[in-house]
Design an enzyme around this catalytic site. Structure first.
Site, PDB file in Angstrom:
ATOM      1  N   ASP A 155       0.649  -1.497  -0.376  1.00 32.90           N
ATOM      2  CA  ASP A 155      -0.304   0.059   0.230  1.00 32.90           C
ATOM      3  C   ASP A 155       0.932   0.901   0.364  1.00 32.90           C
ATOM      4  OD1 ASP A 155      -2.454  -1.770   0.201  1.00 32.90           O
ATOM      5  OD2 ASP A 155      -2.449  -0.663   2.390  1.00 32.90           O
ATOM      6  N   LYS A 179      -2.967   2.469  -2.345  1.00 29.70           N
ATOM      7  CA  LYS A 179      -4.695   3.297  -2.523  1.00 29.70           C
ATOM      8  C   LYS A 179      -4.293   4.162  -1.543  1.00 29.70           C
ATOM      9  CE  LYS A 179      -7.207  -0.180  -3.541  1.00 29.70           C
ATOM     10  NZ  LYS A 179      -6.967  -1.552  -3.781  1.00 29.70           N
ATOM     11  N   MET A 236     -11.737   6.308   7.884  1.00 26.03           N
ATOM     12  CA  MET A 236     -11.997   6.361   6.863  1.00 26.03           C
ATOM     13  C   MET A 236     -13.330   7.791   6.974  1.00 26.03           C
ATOM     14  SD  MET A 236     -11.214   4.284   3.977  1.00 26.03           S
ATOM     15  CE  MET A 236     -11.967   2.374   4.474  1.00 26.03           C
TER      16      MET A 236
HETATM   17  N1  SAH Z   1      -6.365  -1.595   7.563  1.00 29.06           N
HETATM   18  C1  SAH Z   1      -6.695  -0.345   8.154  1.00 29.06           C
HETATM   19  C2  SAH Z   1      -7.633   0.330   7.798  1.00 29.06           C
HETATM   20  C3  SAH Z   1      -6.875   0.687   6.324  1.00 29.06           C
HETATM   21  S1  SAH Z   1      -9.063   1.937   6.022  1.00 29.06           S
HETATM   22  C4  SAH Z   1      -6.159  -1.233   9.965  1.00 29.06           C
HETATM   23  O1  SAH Z   1      -6.625  -1.854   9.952  1.00 29.06           O
HETATM   24  O2  SAH Z   1      -5.971   0.201  10.212  1.00 29.06           O
HETATM   25  C5  SAH Z   1      -7.542   3.397   5.887  1.00 29.06           C
HETATM   26  C6  SAH Z   1      -8.264   4.044   7.318  1.00 29.06           C
HETATM   27  O3  SAH Z   1      -7.535   3.734   8.503  1.00 29.06           O
HETATM   28  C7  SAH Z   1      -7.812   5.424   7.174  1.00 29.06           C
HETATM   29  O4  SAH Z   1      -8.660   6.539   6.354  1.00 29.06           O
HETATM   30  C8  SAH Z   1      -7.299   5.829   8.343  1.00 29.06           C
HETATM   31  O5  SAH Z   1      -9.303   6.102   9.389  1.00 29.06           O
HETATM   32  C9  SAH Z   1      -7.405   5.129   9.210  1.00 29.06           C
HETATM   33  N2  SAH Z   1      -5.557   4.705   9.502  1.00 29.06           N
HETATM   34  C10 SAH Z   1      -5.065   4.124   9.034  1.00 29.06           C
HETATM   35  N3  SAH Z   1      -3.668   4.169   9.972  1.00 29.06           N
HETATM   36  C11 SAH Z   1      -3.352   5.335  10.607  1.00 29.06           C
HETATM   37  C12 SAH Z   1      -2.897   5.181  11.592  1.00 29.06           C
HETATM   38  N4  SAH Z   1      -1.957   5.404  11.617  1.00 29.06           N
HETATM   39  N5  SAH Z   1      -3.901   7.137  12.170  1.00 29.06           N
HETATM   40  C13 SAH Z   1      -5.062   6.821  12.252  1.00 29.06           C
HETATM   41  N6  SAH Z   1      -5.722   6.330  11.391  1.00 29.06           N
HETATM   42  C14 SAH Z   1      -5.335   5.561  10.637  1.00 29.06           C
END
Ligand code: SAH
Length: 259
Positions: free
Chosen positions: A40, A61, A174
């Site tokens: 990613d 993405k 998101m």
């Molecule tokens: N699979 C990922 C989520 C993917 S969707 C997981 O388990 O975390 C992507 C969303 O995850 C972002 O829009 C945000 O809302 C959240 N996100 C991912 N990394 C983050 C981080 N370091 N801090 C805060 N939110 C995060």
């Protein structure tokens, strides 16, 4: 028999929320062994550097930029497994949360390519850790929901707010880009406007920032200009944090916007 027999295996590895040392030992080991890594956009460079012998392909993405077609990713994984013994599909956080894991597993299944999932630290638990917050709390917070209001281009809208509102604590992925609408939907669904909300950006990274506010303030539109991924936590666990914060004397890494 025109079809080639796949020789390799695909490992879906959770990269964790950002900090390169928040990947699992198993994930790191697989990266070191990988021949090719599809990753990613937001994966930390130091995490990618663990894949010393691998070709690295970004299929990222990232919000606001055109994403690589999902069918292309699916096809690439199948083709890579026909050429390489160890293929890693590196996904942010945990692969099974809002990461299109099922589509990719289905494609591999259809092509009879073996695969395995290696879990990771998801954004919600990283955000809770960042705030020093327990997502559950004995006696007062027994449920947590992982939800997203985001609807993909090819998806029918679904009700995310009812299950979110029913849980003691909600982790909203998101959702920051449409925070006012998210808050309005939850309030319309019966969540008290005074419900404490924490927004955490770049959880686990040095650039981590957070804001403590309420659902009502979010609905009215507070200034949020996150530069990295951000998560909304709301509900009872955050209430505990807010109460403690209000009584804490020392300065904190986040702004308290509670009334
Ligand atoms: N699979 C990922 C989520 C993917 S969707 C997981 O388990 O975390 C992507 C969303 O995850 C972002 O829009 C945000 O809302 C959240 N996100 C991912 N990394 C983050 C981080 N370091 N801090 C805060 N939110 C995060």
């Amino acid at each position: 028999m025109s079809q080639e027999t796949p020789s390799g295996k695909v490992y879906f590895v959770g990269a964790g929320p950002g900090a390169p040392d928040l990947i699992t030992v198993r994930g790191a080991r697989l990266l070191a062994q990988a021949h090719i890594v599809f990753h990613d956009a937001l994966v930390h460079p130091d995490t990618l550097a663990l894949a010393t012998g691998a070709k690295k392909v970004s299929v990222g993405k990232r919000h606001g930029s055109p994403s690589v077609d999902q069918r292309f990713i699916n096809r690439s994984l199948v083709e890579a497994a026909r050429r390489h013994p160890i293929v890693v599909r590196l996904k942010g956080g945990d692969p099974s949360l809002f990461g299109r894991l099922q589509e990719e597993m289905d494609a591999l299944q259809a092509a009879r390519v073996p695969y395995e999932v290696v879990p990771g630290v998801t954004a919600a638990t990283a955000a809770a850790a960042a705030l020093g917050l327990s997502l559950t709390r004995r006696g007062t917070s027994r449920s947590v929901t992982f939800v997203t209001p985001r609807v993909g281009r090819d998806e029918a809208p679904a009700d995310w707010a009812t299950p979110a509102a029913a849980a003691d604590t909600m982790a909203i992925y998101m959702g920051v880009g449409e925070a006012a609408r998210v808050a309005a939907t939850l309030i319309a669904g019966g969540v008290p406007p005074a419900t404490p909300v924490a927004i955490v950006e770049n959880a686990s990274l040095e650039s981590q920032r957070s804001v403590l506010t309420t659902l009502e303030a979010l609905r009215k539109g507070i200034q949020l200009k996150p530069e990295g991924p951000a998560l909304i936590l709301a509900g009872r666990s955050v209430r505990a944090l807010a109460t403690e914060e209000a009584h804490r004397a020392d300065p904190t890494p986040f702004r308290v916007l509670l009334p």
